[in-house]
Design a protein around this motif. Structure first.
Motif, PDB file in Angstrom:
ATOM      1  N   UNK A   1       0.846  -1.206   0.000  1.00 21.60           N
ATOM      2  CA  UNK A   1       0.000   0.000   0.000  1.00 21.60           C
ATOM      3  C   UNK A   1       0.877   1.250   0.000  1.00 21.60           C
ATOM      4  N   UNK A   2       1.964   1.195   0.785  1.00 19.97           N
ATOM      5  CA  UNK A   2       2.872   2.359   0.823  1.00 19.97           C
ATOM      6  C   UNK A   2       3.611   2.524  -0.505  1.00 19.97           C
ATOM      7  N   UNK A   3       4.182   1.414  -1.005  1.00 19.21           N
ATOM      8  CA  UNK A   3       5.003   1.501  -2.226  1.00 19.21           C
ATOM      9  C   UNK A   3       4.191   1.986  -3.420  1.00 19.21           C
ATOM     10  N   UNK A   4       2.924   1.530  -3.499  1.00 17.61           N
ATOM     11  CA  UNK A   4       2.128   1.872  -4.686  1.00 17.61           C
ATOM     12  C   UNK A   4       1.728   3.347  -4.691  1.00 17.61           C
ATOM     13  N   UNK A   5       1.844   4.022  -3.548  1.00 16.91           N
ATOM     14  CA  UNK A   5       1.502   5.456  -3.529  1.00 16.91           C
ATOM     15  C   UNK A   5       2.754   6.315  -3.335  1.00 16.91           C
ATOM     16  N   UNK A   6       3.898   5.658  -3.359  1.00 10.96           N
ATOM     17  CA  UNK A   6       5.165   6.347  -3.152  1.00 10.96           C
ATOM     18  C   UNK A   6       5.605   6.967  -4.479  1.00 10.96           C
ATOM     19  N   UNK A   7       6.139   8.184  -4.422  1.00  2.00           N
ATOM     20  CA  UNK A   7       6.516   8.870  -5.671  1.00  2.00           C
ATOM     21  C   UNK A   7       7.586   8.102  -6.444  1.00  2.00           C
ATOM     22  N   UNK A   8       8.447   7.381  -5.756  1.00  3.76           N
ATOM     23  CA  UNK A   8       9.571   6.724  -6.434  1.00  3.76           C
ATOM     24  C   UNK A   8       9.178   5.368  -7.043  1.00  3.76           C
ATOM     25  N   UNK A   9       8.169   4.723  -6.470  1.00  8.93           N
ATOM     26  CA  UNK A   9       7.740   3.416  -7.006  1.00  8.93           C
ATOM     27  C   UNK A   9       6.275   3.533  -7.405  1.00  8.93           C
ATOM     28  N   UNK A  10       6.049   3.603  -8.679  1.00 14.57           N
ATOM     29  CA  UNK A  10       4.705   3.896  -9.156  1.00 14.57           C
ATOM     30  C   UNK A  10       4.139   2.686  -9.904  1.00 14.57           C
TER      31      UNK A  10
END
Ligand SMILES: Cc1cc2nc3c(=O)[nH]c(=O)nc-3n(C[C@H](O)[C@H](O)[C@H](O)COP(=O)(O)OP(=O)(O)OC[C@H]3O[C@@H](n4cnc5c(N)ncnc54)[C@H](O)[C@@H]3O)c2cc1C
Length: 429
Positions: A135-144
């Motif tokens: 959930x965090x990674x998918x909304x993180x600017x670096x990992x889209x």
């Protein structure tokens, strides 16, 4: 000083970094991501191209409901019946191999209620932590990347298997997860635009899915922005060890050295570990995926066709069909019979999906790295002090990749791991 292969250090320039990660599948990629974000300089070494091992073409399920390991009571009996059927979803190729025998003995000893109960607790914690990281990674600017949260539907054709499904749902519920039992009407409400034949189903609403190729691409793009050297087409061929540590990693592109090494070579990990020497009980579990062209009649919720052990995942550009588990060694030959059996299962559950003019691409074959007790291996090895092993994720490699990356990073940085890694130790067998 121990030299396992010829000493390449005299012939090549030596490449230095803080951490070397061996293997560019989802586990190596996520390990490199978390390590680099913690400030470590990483070299990622991959013999082919990133993600092409087992990590791009799988079913893409982020299956938090998969808390019951493959090694469970009753599996041996079922396995022996399947063993005799060449088109069955589970198959062990009869052959003489010490590694396979040792693996099967451990598998048998893991098939008891008490061990399964312990493994469920461990897997549940790992799965929950990994889901939160997705959930965090998918909304993180670096990992889209797109992370779809539509749940997972388990479909049962017969009352007998539905009964097993209901029992399994109770086990999953005991961990605190939701499981909705569905009759034909409930299934139709969930999938109003697609006809489904089933005696019943169980919907696990908290499960997710993603396009595994897009996920691999997103991590690759992120790594380029971080202090990571990506070394593809570079095969690790040996190690130089000194005082119980890896001093040098020998590769087809020269010699690499680092303070710490992460072994994330998927099904190839036991062969690499042997050169240290370290024994890892991991067997390749062969599986296939094929793509059906998208149609208006296709499901929107991923499903598992339980009797056939086939996963059906609606992706943006295809309907992905994946399945089979064959313990047939380190080979990527394709059995058209198994691929056909997998495909033929689809219209039995989804009568409107036609398979005659399909599939849309060649069948993909991947080797899942399987441990006998169904838990991954994530931990420091007792015999090689600067080695962290991260493999054995079997059917949950994508699902568990983020939490594995996080745990690997905590171990490398000598922090107390956020979850207990003792049950995942490489020395447990
Ligand atoms: C059909 C199928 C469906 C699946 N569905 C799902 C699913 O829905 N959800 C899920 O969570 N998981 C699923 N999986 C499992 C998942 O794909 C694997 O668990 C995961 O990809 C394993 O990742 P890995 O990084 O450990 O291994 P790999 O992806 O195999 O990566 C290991 C890498 O190490 C490299 N390597 C090997 N030897 C060397 C060497 N000597 N030097 C350098 N590099 C080397 C290889 O080239 C490879 O790229 C599925 C698997 C299959 C086959």
């Amino acid at each position: 000083m121990k030299l396992n292969r010829k000493n390449l250090s005299q012939q090549y320039h030596e490449f230095k970094s803080d951490v070397i990660v061996i293997g560019g599948g989802v586990i190596g990629l996520c390990s490199a991501l978390f390590l680099a974000r913690s400030g470590r300089r990483v070299t990622l070494i991959e013999s082919g191209e990133l993600g092409k091992g087992c990590s791009e073409m799988n079913a893409g399920l982020v299956a938090t409901s998969h808390v019951v390991p493959l090694a469970a009571p009753g599996v041996i009996g079922q396995g022996l019946r399947w063993l005799l059927d060449a088109s069955s979803p589970f198959y062990i190729k009869p052959r003489f191999s010490f590694e396979l025998i040792a693996w099967l003995l451990q598998f048998r000893s893991a098939c008891n209620q008490q061990k399964v109960k312990q493994s469920i607790v461990v897997l549940h914690e790992l799965l929950q932590a990994s889901y939160a990281l997705f959930e965090q990674l998918s909304t993180d600017a670096i990992t889209d990347f797109d992370f779809c949260q539509r749940g997972l539907l388990l479909l049962y054709l017969t009352e007998k298997s539905l009964h097993h499904g209901v029992e399994e749902a109770e086990t999953v519920r005991a961990t605190g997860l939701h499981a909705e039992l569905l009759d034909a009407k409930g299934i139709a409400n969930l999938e109003p635009f697609c006809q489904i034949t089933a005696a019943g189903g169980v919907h696990y609403p908290q499960d997710g899915h993603l396009h595994p190729g897009e996920f691999v691409d997103a991590i690759k793009k992120a790594l380029v922005k971080l202090p990571v050297t990506i070394q593809t087409q570079t095969q690790v061929s040996g190690f130089e060890t000194q005082a119980g540590r890896i001093a040098k990693v020998l590769t087809s592109a020269g010699v690499f050295s680092a303070e710490e090494v992460v072994l994330a070579g998927g099904s190839w990990s036991p062969g690499l570990a042997k050169m240290l020497p370290l024994k890892l009980l991991v067997q390749p579990g062969k599986g296939y995926s094929v793509a059906l062209e998208k149609s208006r009649k296709q499901p929107s919720v991923p499903s598992i066709l339980t009797e056939a052990r086939v996963a059906v995942t609606p992706l943006a550009n295809e309907l992905r069909i994946a399945g089979t588990m064959a313990l047939s060694g380190l080979n990527r030959s394709i059995s058209q019979r198994r691929v056909a059996a997998m495909l033929q299962a689809v219209p039995r559950y989804y009568p409107e999906i036609k398979i005659e003019n399909m599939p849309a691409r060649e069948a993909f074959v991947g080797l899942r790295p399987c441990t006998p007790d169904g838990l991954p291996i994530v931990g420091r090895s007792r015999s090689i002090s600067n080695l962290v092993v991260a493999t054995g994720h079997a059917m949950l490699g994508v699902t568990l990749a983020p939490v594995t990356g996080k745990l690997v990073t905590e171990l490398i940085n000598s922090q107390t791991p956020s979850l207990d890694v003792a049950p995942l130790s490489p020395d447990r067998f």
